[in-house]
Design a protein around this motif. Sequence first.
Motif, short mmCIF file in Angstrom:
data_model
loop_
_atom_site.label_atom_id
_atom_site.label_comp_id
_atom_site.label_asym_id
_atom_site.label_seq_id
_atom_site.Cartn_x
_atom_site.Cartn_y
_atom_site.Cartn_z
N ASN A 213 69.00 -29.46 70.51
CA ASN A 213 69.49 -30.60 69.76
C ASN A 213 70.39 -31.49 70.61
O ASN A 213 70.14 -32.69 70.78
CB ASN A 213 70.25 -30.05 68.55
CG ASN A 213 70.34 -31.06 67.46
OD1 ASN A 213 69.75 -32.13 67.54
ND2 ASN A 213 71.11 -30.73 66.44
N LEU A 216 68.59 -32.89 73.93
CA LEU A 216 67.68 -34.02 73.75
C LEU A 216 68.40 -35.30 73.31
O LEU A 216 67.87 -36.39 73.43
CB LEU A 216 66.57 -33.67 72.75
CG LEU A 216 65.50 -32.72 73.26
CD1 LEU A 216 64.46 -32.46 72.18
CD2 LEU A 216 64.82 -33.25 74.53
N LYS A 217 69.61 -35.12 72.83
CA LYS A 217 70.40 -36.30 72.48
C LYS A 217 70.87 -37.03 73.75
O LYS A 217 70.97 -38.25 73.77
CB LYS A 217 71.60 -35.85 71.63
CG LYS A 217 72.49 -36.96 71.16
CD LYS A 217 73.50 -36.40 70.16
CE LYS A 217 74.66 -37.37 70.00
NZ LYS A 217 75.79 -36.75 69.29
N SER A 237 63.08 -38.92 73.70
CA SER A 237 62.92 -39.58 72.39
C SER A 237 61.64 -39.10 71.71
O SER A 237 61.59 -38.95 70.49
CB SER A 237 62.88 -41.10 72.58
OG SER A 237 61.90 -41.43 73.53
N ARG A 240 62.10 -35.36 70.56
CA ARG A 240 62.95 -35.30 69.35
C ARG A 240 62.13 -35.51 68.09
O ARG A 240 62.46 -35.00 67.04
CB ARG A 240 64.04 -36.37 69.41
CG ARG A 240 65.27 -36.00 70.17
CD ARG A 240 66.43 -36.92 69.82
NE ARG A 240 66.16 -38.33 70.09
CZ ARG A 240 66.49 -38.95 71.23
NH1 ARG A 240 67.10 -38.29 72.18
NH2 ARG A 240 66.22 -40.22 71.40
N GLU A 241 61.08 -36.32 68.20
CA GLU A 241 60.27 -36.64 67.02
C GLU A 241 59.06 -35.73 66.86
O GLU A 241 58.36 -35.80 65.86
CB GLU A 241 59.78 -38.10 67.12
CG GLU A 241 60.90 -39.13 67.09
CD GLU A 241 61.85 -38.92 65.91
OE1 GLU A 241 61.35 -38.65 64.80
OE2 GLU A 241 63.08 -38.98 66.12
N LYS A 246 60.67 -30.15 66.40
CA LYS A 246 61.58 -30.20 65.25
C LYS A 246 61.61 -28.87 64.53
O LYS A 246 62.67 -28.36 64.18
CB LYS A 246 61.10 -31.27 64.25
CG LYS A 246 61.57 -32.65 64.54
CD LYS A 246 61.14 -33.51 63.38
CE LYS A 246 61.66 -34.91 63.47
NZ LYS A 246 61.03 -35.78 62.48
N LEU A 250 64.51 -27.49 66.91
CA LEU A 250 65.64 -28.21 66.29
C LEU A 250 65.98 -27.62 64.94
O LEU A 250 66.98 -27.96 64.34
CB LEU A 250 65.31 -29.70 66.16
CG LEU A 250 65.04 -30.41 67.50
CD1 LEU A 250 64.62 -31.85 67.28
CD2 LEU A 250 66.26 -30.35 68.39
#
Length: 274
Positions: A213, A216-217, A237, A240-241, A246, A250
């Motif tokens: 988390n 990747l930010k 980006s 993350r999607e 996810k 995540l």
Amino acid sequence: MLDAAKTDETLLEVNNIEVIYNHVILVLKGVSLNVKKGGITALLGGNGAGKTTTLKAISNLLHSERGEVTKGSIIYKGERVQDLDPATLVKRGVIQVMEGRHCFEHLTVEENLLTGAYTRKASKGEIDADLQMVYDYFPRLKERRKSQAGYTSGGEQQMVAIGRALMSRPDTVLLDEPSMGLAPQLVEQIFEIVKSVNEKEGVSFLLAEQNTNVALKYAHFGYILENGRVVMDGPASELRENPDVKEFYLGVSDEGRKSFRDVRSYRRRKRWLA
Ligand SMILES: Nc1ncnc2c1ncn2[C@@H]1O[C@H](COP(=O)(O)OP(=O)(O)O)[C@@H](O)[C@H]1O
Ligand SMILES: [Mg+2]
């Protein structure tokens, strides 16, 4: 997000490396990755995936672990670096910050930072200026500079470990699990500092993290490692999607929170390996 990260110049190239421990334990089974100049590249994956082994292969720290790169190549700034010793590599600009924030417990914070300059032939003036630079990024270390490192907090020790690496004036920092064992707020604080060092000093980072988390930010590009292989890569980006990222890394998905320890469902859903 970052202009510097959009330059396409590759600083570090890992080509299909295999690593074996103790002559028999095959841990990396053909790992390839690129680190772009001026970017933050994340190497993600759970415990035991091979992140630390990859970083140690790059910085040539495997020998003391009875590990060996048995296949593939590692190229830094266009040159093969596999046969260089770690100190020579530091002089070329690559330094590793070890997992578990190693510092010299009996030395003060400032003495620890100064040990980071040992590979350089720098004048006292230059070293003082670099120390000041580190204190500008880590004001907390300035406050604690006379404290014995062993008595500082986990977060402060992580700052010391990163600050010490910066004292070698690196082009590239291999940063192993900076978030380990730290409270979320402190993790954010440390990543913010990494981000500003990246942006202001132009230092490139290869960042190994289980904390997908937060990694990747802050990263521009990511690789996901599982069982010694890269199973997915892409711009941060996009990762993350990605629904699988996810769900399994995540811990969020359309069906609600899940743990990636749910191995059976994980294997079924792991489309990227199919
Ligand atoms: N010195 C070693 N000797 C034998 N096996 C090792 C050694 N170091 C790590 N390993 C094994 O290599 C695998 C990858 O470990 P590591 O690179 O530390 O993963 P990560 O950093 O992703 O948690 C694990 O299965 C681990 O047990
Ligand atoms: Mg590790």
